[in-house]
Design a protein around this motif. Structure first.
Motif, short mmCIF file in Angstrom:
data_model
loop_
_atom_site.label_atom_id
_atom_site.label_comp_id
_atom_site.label_asym_id
_atom_site.label_seq_id
_atom_site.Cartn_x
_atom_site.Cartn_y
_atom_site.Cartn_z
N VAL A 62 -56.82 58.89 100.70
CA VAL A 62 -55.38 59.14 100.97
C VAL A 62 -54.81 60.19 100.03
CG1 VAL A 62 -53.09 58.11 100.99
CG2 VAL A 62 -55.02 56.89 102.02
N PRO A 63 -54.92 60.04 98.70
CA PRO A 63 -54.36 61.09 97.84
C PRO A 63 -55.08 62.42 98.00
CG PRO A 63 -55.59 59.50 96.54
CD PRO A 63 -55.47 58.92 97.90
N GLY A 64 -56.40 62.39 98.31
CA GLY A 64 -57.12 63.64 98.50
C GLY A 64 -56.62 64.41 99.71
N CYS A 65 -56.33 63.69 100.81
CA CYS A 65 -55.80 64.36 102.00
C CYS A 65 -54.34 64.79 101.81
CB CYS A 65 -55.92 63.41 103.20
SG CYS A 65 -57.62 63.09 103.71
N VAL A 66 -53.54 63.95 101.16
CA VAL A 66 -52.13 64.29 100.92
C VAL A 66 -52.03 65.50 100.00
CG1 VAL A 66 -49.97 63.46 99.91
CG2 VAL A 66 -51.32 61.96 101.39
N LEU A 67 -53.01 65.67 99.13
CA LEU A 67 -52.98 66.80 98.21
C LEU A 67 -52.98 68.14 98.99
CD1 LEU A 67 -52.97 67.47 95.18
CD2 LEU A 67 -55.46 67.63 95.30
N SER A 68 -53.72 68.20 100.09
CA SER A 68 -53.72 69.42 100.91
C SER A 68 -52.33 69.66 101.51
CB SER A 68 -54.77 69.30 102.02
OG SER A 68 -56.06 69.19 101.46
N LEU A 69 -51.63 68.59 101.92
CA LEU A 69 -50.27 68.73 102.45
C LEU A 69 -49.32 69.22 101.36
CD1 LEU A 69 -50.06 65.44 104.56
CD2 LEU A 69 -50.49 67.77 105.39
N GLY B 146 -66.15 64.39 103.37
CA GLY B 146 -65.94 64.90 104.72
C GLY B 146 -64.48 64.88 105.13
N LEU B 147 -63.77 63.77 104.87
CA LEU B 147 -62.38 63.65 105.30
C LEU B 147 -61.47 64.57 104.50
CD1 LEU B 147 -62.09 59.78 105.82
CD2 LEU B 147 -62.28 61.56 107.57
N THR B 148 -61.64 64.61 103.20
CA THR B 148 -60.75 65.45 102.38
C THR B 148 -61.00 66.94 102.63
OG1 THR B 148 -62.32 65.23 100.55
CG2 THR B 148 -60.44 63.74 100.56
N TRP B 149 -62.26 67.32 102.84
CA TRP B 149 -62.55 68.74 103.12
C TRP B 149 -62.00 69.14 104.49
CZ3 TRP B 149 -68.02 71.33 102.29
CH2 TRP B 149 -67.83 72.70 102.07
#
Length: 500
Positions: free
Chosen positions: A100-107, A146-149
């Motif tokens: 979650v924080p890894g994906c939100v970081l891209s946002l 995979g998800l964060t990239w």
């Protein structure tokens, strides 16, 4: 997939081992992991300062996103691990904590003005945290990568870079970080699995060894008891054989006396009793009664001596007793067996020795040594002399020597005779526990020491040193056997021990 992981050493074939490893890997040192998760939440929010430096106009938006992630995901995930019912899902909790924080970081970087020009550094820090401080296994880390990239690539597609080539540089840096983290986590998990296998193998081997040792001790206890009963049985056989003689003579004498009495009765009834017949009959009856009394007294003495020895060996109670009389009673039970085998038994004991000890244990020691000498020291029907001597070695110590003039003990066997199950006559019914029992009784129950010396063809000698009064501390741990090679000048009367 499972087959591939198994071949790579990243999964166990046994599902039970796999579950046990996962639980141990994910929950080991849980307090440290939770501390790291709290630190991660703090650092994730603290990077809002970086956002403010990059884009002061939108940093409040990114701060809101960071605080929302921390309060909605990071802190609840950390707290959930304190709940035992949630611990079986620990790996899933870790994964959500990271993804979650890894994906939100891209946002967040998509919202900032400089966009993704500095995004790689932030995401690499997240990758570094995940791969070093959280107990994620390789499959879970692969999902995270995979998800964060994927999220990073999608968000970067909507961003504009100020410098050309930054898209390639960002993905190259992140890709290398992913590769290094996957390798590090995989190597860490592989080492952990090997360590787990080693510890499990040791645990199982320990359990098998403890079970085998328990069975061995139980079997040894039965054999020791059987050995004690066997020694007592030999005494019973010897005493029974010895008692047969006076009982048989008493029976013969009583039969003859009954015949003489009937003869006198008939003479009286017929009136043909002569003075010479009366005198002769009374003389025969008197002699018969004397023989009858003598033999019955001998039988009673044997029964009394054997009864006392049997009671001492059976009850193992501590008491005070006079050694000389007690030793004569004991030897009277061993004497029949020795004489039946053609051996002479000599006893020398200083008068007035009062012993406060366990007579049953001491009787077991002397009986085992004497019987061992009879069985092993004189093969092929040979006969010899067994000497038992007891005297004070000091005001508080007792010195007992038990010697035989038999074949002695080979030098290579001297240091083995007290070992359990060591015997040179296993095929002839020996268990190898007789001298082991002797050693344990002397060194633990009787709180003394025993030493052995022997010379080939000159017999063997056991020297026992005991306290006249046992200490209140009770039995102690057995000592180390002391074995010495006796010089050939030693006399046969100073020897005592059998082969084994």
């Amino acid at each position: 997939m499972h087959t591939l992981l198994s071949r790579l050493g990243l999964r166990f074939e046994d599902p039970v081992d796999e579950r046990a490893f996962v639980v141990r890997f994910t929950l080991d040192d849980l307090f440290r992991t939770q501390a790291a998760m709290l630190l991660g939440a703090f650092v994730y929010c603290a990077f809002a300062v970086w956002d403010w430096i990059l884009d002061p106009a939108h940093w409040l938006d990114t701060l809101f996103l960071r605080l929302t992630v921390a309060t909605a995901v990071l802190l609840p995930a950390t707290a959930a691990l304190s709940w035992p019912a949630a611990r079986p899902w620990a790996e899933e909790i870790y994964l959500s904590y990271c993804v979650v924080p890894g994906c939100v970081l891209s946002l967040i970087y998509l919202r900032l003005g400089p966009s993704f020009d500095h995004a790689a550094a932030g995401l690499i820090i997240v990758i570094l945290f995940v791969s070093t401080l959280l107990p994620l296994r390789l499959p879970s880390l692969t999902i995270f990568c995979g998800l964060t990239w994927l999220c990073f690539v999608v968000c970067e597609a909507f961003a504009e870079h100020e410098q050309p080539g930054m898209r390639f540089i960002n993905n190259f840096e992140i890709g290398m970080a992913y590769a290094l983290s996957l390798y590090a986590v995989g190597a860490r998990e592989l080492r952990a699995r090997r360590q787990f296998q080693i510890e499990e193998a040791l645990r199982r081997e320990t359990q098998r060894s403890e079970a085998a040792l328990s069975e061995l001790r139980e079997a040894q206890a039965h054999l020791v008891q059987a050995e004690k009963l066997a020694a007592l049985s030999q005494l019973v056989a010897g005493v029974a054989h010895e008692i047969n003689t006076p009982i048989g003579l008493a029976l013969t004498t009583s039969t003859a006396a009954d015949g003489d009495l009937r003869h006198l009765q008939r003479a009286v009834e017929t009136g043909q009793l002569r003075r010479s017949d009366l005198t002769q009959g009374l003389s025969r009856l008197s002699e018969g009664l004397r023989l009858l009394f003598s033999n019955l007294t001998r039988a009673a003495d044997l029964v009394h001596s054997f009864k006392q020895v049997a009671i001492d060996q059976a009850h193992e109670e501590r008491r005070t007793f006079e050694l000389h009389g007690w030793l004569e009673d004991l030897m009277s039970t061993l004497g029949p067996l020795a004489r039946r085998k053609g051996h002479a038994l000599h006893i020398r004991c200083e008068d007035g020795i009062i012993l406060d000890s366990y007579p049953g244990a001491l009787a077991q020691v002397i009986s085992n040594l004497a019987l061992n000498a009879i069985v092993h020291g004189y093969p092929d029907g040979q006969s010899g002399v067994l000497d038992v001597a007891a005297s004070r070695s000091s005001e508080s110590r007792l010195h007992i020597i038990i010697a035989d003039d038999g074949v002695g003990i080979p030098q290579e066997n001297l240091r083995k005779v007290f070992d359990p199950f060591f015997t040179t006559r296993r095929g002839m019914g020996s268990t190898g526990l007789g001298l082991h029992i002797v050693f344990n009784l002397v060194t633990s129950t009787l709180q003394g020491q025993i030493a052995l010396s022997s010379n080939r063809d000159r017999g063997a000698l056991f020297t026992i040193d005991l306290p006249l009064s046992l200490s209140d501390g009770g039995a102690r741990e057995p000592a180390v056997p002391r074995v010495a090679q006796r010089q050939s000048s030693g006399s046969a009367s100073d020897s005592s021990e059998p082969l084994i």
